[in-house]
Design a protein around this motif. Structure first.
Motif, PDB file in Angstrom:
ATOM      1  N   UNK A 224       0.864  -1.180   0.000  1.00 36.94           N
ATOM      2  CA  UNK A 224       0.000   0.000   0.000  1.00 36.94           C
ATOM      3  C   UNK A 224       0.899   1.227   0.000  1.00 36.94           C
ATOM      4  N   UNK A 225       0.489   2.241  -0.738  1.00 37.45           N
ATOM      5  CA  UNK A 225       1.268   3.467  -0.854  1.00 37.45           C
ATOM      6  C   UNK A 225       0.417   4.617  -0.342  1.00 37.45           C
ATOM      7  N   UNK A 226       0.996   5.428   0.530  1.00 40.30           N
ATOM      8  CA  UNK A 226       0.315   6.605   1.061  1.00 40.30           C
ATOM      9  C   UNK A 226       0.943   7.834   0.411  1.00 40.30           C
ATOM     10  N   UNK A 227       0.096   8.637  -0.250  1.00 33.14           N
ATOM     11  CA  UNK A 227       0.562   9.886  -0.844  1.00 33.14           C
ATOM     12  C   UNK A 227      -0.280  11.019  -0.279  1.00 33.14           C
ATOM     13  N   UNK A 228       0.211  12.238  -0.390  1.00 36.25           N
ATOM     14  CA  UNK A 228      -0.498  13.408   0.113  1.00 36.25           C
ATOM     15  C   UNK A 228      -1.787  13.609  -0.685  1.00 36.25           C
ATOM     16  N   UNK A 229      -2.861  13.986  -0.010  1.00 31.67           N
ATOM     17  CA  UNK A 229      -4.155  14.183  -0.674  1.00 31.67           C
ATOM     18  C   UNK A 229      -4.078  15.251  -1.760  1.00 31.67           C
ATOM     19  N   UNK A 230      -3.217  16.230  -1.591  1.00 33.01           N
ATOM     20  CA  UNK A 230      -3.076  17.286  -2.595  1.00 33.01           C
ATOM     21  C   UNK A 230      -2.384  16.798  -3.868  1.00 33.01           C
ATOM     22  N   UNK A 231      -1.730  15.649  -3.794  1.00 39.31           N
ATOM     23  CA  UNK A 231      -1.015  15.107  -4.950  1.00 39.31           C
ATOM     24  C   UNK A 231      -1.867  14.187  -5.826  1.00 39.31           C
ATOM     25  N   UNK A 232      -3.076  13.848  -5.394  1.00 33.54           N
ATOM     26  CA  UNK A 232      -3.925  12.957  -6.184  1.00 33.54           C
ATOM     27  C   UNK A 232      -4.329  13.651  -7.480  1.00 33.54           C
ATOM     28  N   UNK A 233      -4.100  12.966  -8.572  1.00 32.94           N
ATOM     29  CA  UNK A 233      -4.542  13.451  -9.875  1.00 32.94           C
ATOM     30  C   UNK A 233      -5.180  12.275 -10.603  1.00 32.94           C
ATOM     31  N   UNK A 234      -6.466  12.356 -10.832  1.00 33.30           N
ATOM     32  CA  UNK A 234      -7.193  11.279 -11.507  1.00 33.30           C
ATOM     33  C   UNK A 234      -6.955  11.408 -13.012  1.00 33.30           C
ATOM     34  N   UNK A 235      -6.565  10.295 -13.635  1.00 32.81           N
ATOM     35  CA  UNK A 235      -6.265  10.298 -15.064  1.00 32.81           C
ATOM     36  C   UNK A 235      -7.032   9.178 -15.762  1.00 32.81           C
ATOM     37  N   UNK A 236      -7.460   9.428 -17.006  1.00 31.53           N
ATOM     38  CA  UNK A 236      -8.127   8.367 -17.774  1.00 31.53           C
ATOM     39  C   UNK A 236      -7.094   7.377 -18.311  1.00 31.53           C
ATOM     40  N   UNK A 237      -7.466   6.106 -18.336  1.00 28.18           N
ATOM     41  CA  UNK A 237      -6.590   5.049 -18.834  1.00 28.18           C
ATOM     42  C   UNK A 237      -7.378   4.219 -19.828  1.00 28.18           C
ATOM     43  N   UNK A 238      -6.779   3.950 -20.968  1.00 27.60           N
ATOM     44  CA  UNK A 238      -7.430   3.123 -21.982  1.00 27.60           C
ATOM     45  C   UNK A 238      -6.442   2.055 -22.426  1.00 27.60           C
ATOM     46  N   UNK A 239      -6.808   0.777 -22.287  1.00 31.72           N
ATOM     47  CA  UNK A 239      -5.920  -0.319 -22.676  1.00 31.72           C
ATOM     48  C   UNK A 239      -5.666  -0.339 -24.176  1.00 31.72           C
ATOM     49  N   UNK A 240      -6.732  -0.170 -24.926  1.00 33.72           N
ATOM     50  CA  UNK A 240      -6.630  -0.142 -26.384  1.00 33.72           C
ATOM     51  C   UNK A 240      -7.413   1.051 -26.893  1.00 33.72           C
ATOM     52  N   UNK A 241      -7.191   1.397 -28.144  1.00 34.32           N
ATOM     53  CA  UNK A 241      -7.873   2.558 -28.712  1.00 34.32           C
ATOM     54  C   UNK A 241      -9.392   2.394 -28.708  1.00 34.32           C
ATOM     55  N   UNK A 242      -9.862   1.173 -28.890  1.00 35.65           N
ATOM     56  CA  UNK A 242     -11.309   0.934 -28.913  1.00 35.65           C
ATOM     57  C   UNK A 242     -11.847   0.456 -27.571  1.00 35.65           C
ATOM     58  N   UNK A 243     -10.947   0.237 -26.605  1.00 32.86           N
ATOM     59  CA  UNK A 243     -11.370  -0.282 -25.305  1.00 32.86           C
ATOM     60  C   UNK A 243     -12.044   0.783 -24.444  1.00 32.86           C
ATOM     61  N   UNK A 244     -12.679   0.351 -23.364  1.00 30.59           N
ATOM     62  CA  UNK A 244     -13.354   1.298 -22.476  1.00 30.59           C
ATOM     63  C   UNK A 244     -12.351   2.136 -21.681  1.00 30.59           C
ATOM     64  N   UNK A 245     -12.764   3.334 -21.326  1.00 33.87           N
ATOM     65  CA  UNK A 245     -11.930   4.214 -20.516  1.00 33.87           C
ATOM     66  C   UNK A 245     -12.151   3.874 -19.046  1.00 33.87           C
ATOM     67  N   UNK A 246     -11.070   3.666 -18.319  1.00 30.60           N
ATOM     68  CA  UNK A 246     -11.133   3.510 -16.874  1.00 30.60           C
ATOM     69  C   UNK A 246     -10.304   4.646 -16.277  1.00 30.60           C
ATOM     70  N   UNK A 247     -10.323   4.771 -14.982  1.00 36.16           N
ATOM     71  CA  UNK A 247      -9.613   5.878 -14.346  1.00 36.16           C
ATOM     72  C   UNK A 247      -8.683   5.351 -13.273  1.00 36.16           C
ATOM     73  N   UNK A 248      -7.585   6.044 -13.079  1.00 34.76           N
ATOM     74  CA  UNK A 248      -6.612   5.674 -12.067  1.00 34.76           C
ATOM     75  C   UNK A 248      -5.974   6.916 -11.480  1.00 34.76           C
ATOM     76  N   UNK A 249      -5.006   6.736 -10.602  1.00 37.81           N
ATOM     77  CA  UNK A 249      -4.297   7.841  -9.971  1.00 37.81           C
ATOM     78  C   UNK A 249      -2.904   7.925 -10.585  1.00 37.81           C
ATOM     79  N   UNK A 250      -2.514   9.107 -11.043  1.00 38.74           N
ATOM     80  CA  UNK A 250      -1.179   9.335 -11.586  1.00 38.74           C
ATOM     81  C   UNK A 250      -0.161   9.210 -10.461  1.00 38.74           C
ATOM     82  N   UNK A 251       0.837   8.347 -10.628  1.00 39.17           N
ATOM     83  CA  UNK A 251       1.828   8.113  -9.581  1.00 39.17           C
ATOM     84  C   UNK A 251       3.207   8.657  -9.927  1.00 39.17           C
ATOM     85  N   UNK A 252       3.455   8.944 -11.195  1.00 42.26           N
ATOM     86  CA  UNK A 252       4.783   9.436 -11.586  1.00 42.26           C
ATOM     87  C   UNK A 252       5.045  10.809 -10.987  1.00 42.26           C
ATOM     88  N   UNK A 253       6.238  10.969 -10.441  1.00 39.51           N
ATOM     89  CA  UNK A 253       6.649  12.258  -9.915  1.00 39.51           C
ATOM     90  C   UNK A 253       6.074  12.609  -8.554  1.00 39.51           C
TER      91      UNK A 253
END
Length: 111
Positions: A48-77
């Motif tokens: 489990x990873x704990x990050x500051x609440x101010x650092x949460x950035x929700x980003x769309x993620x798509x496995x394939x170009x025609x696949x459904x969009x899901x959402x996740x949290x950006x962890x880079x940086x």
């Protein structure tokens, strides 16, 4: 649970083969599926990873170009506040994440 299920015939929900259809259907994983490949092998470690609440950035993620969009949290940086092992593996050697967790704990202890 130290290992994955020994049989991979547990059903899972997968999208219908028709790209215009949103209905889910139940199918069994095939012999070359990820479930079948992992069956009976040692389970991966979970962290489990704990990050500051101010650092949460929700980003769309798509496995394939025609696949459904899901959402996740950006962890880079991001500055990781805490890293904790939830479940280990049967392998006794520490992983790079174990070492990172120890370094973060030491960093929190120093002023």
């Amino acid at each position: 649970m130290p290992t994955y299920r020994s049989n991979a015939i547990a059903a899972r929900i997968t999208p219908c083969e028709d790209p215009e259809c949103d209905c889910p259907q139940w199918i069994q994983p095939g012999p070359s599926s990820e479930e079948a490949t992992r069956a009976g092998h040692p389970a991966d470690a979970w962290y489990s990873i704990l990050i500051d609440a101010n650092d949460y950035r929700i980003v769309p993620v798509r496995d394939t170009e025609s696949g459904p969009v899901t959402y996740g949290v950006e962890l880079r940086g991001l500055r990781i506040r805490r890293l904790r092992k939830v479940r280990g593996t049967t392998v006794s050697a520490p992983t790079i994440l174990d070492r990172l967790a120890a370094m973060l704990d030491l960093d929190r202890l120093t002023p």
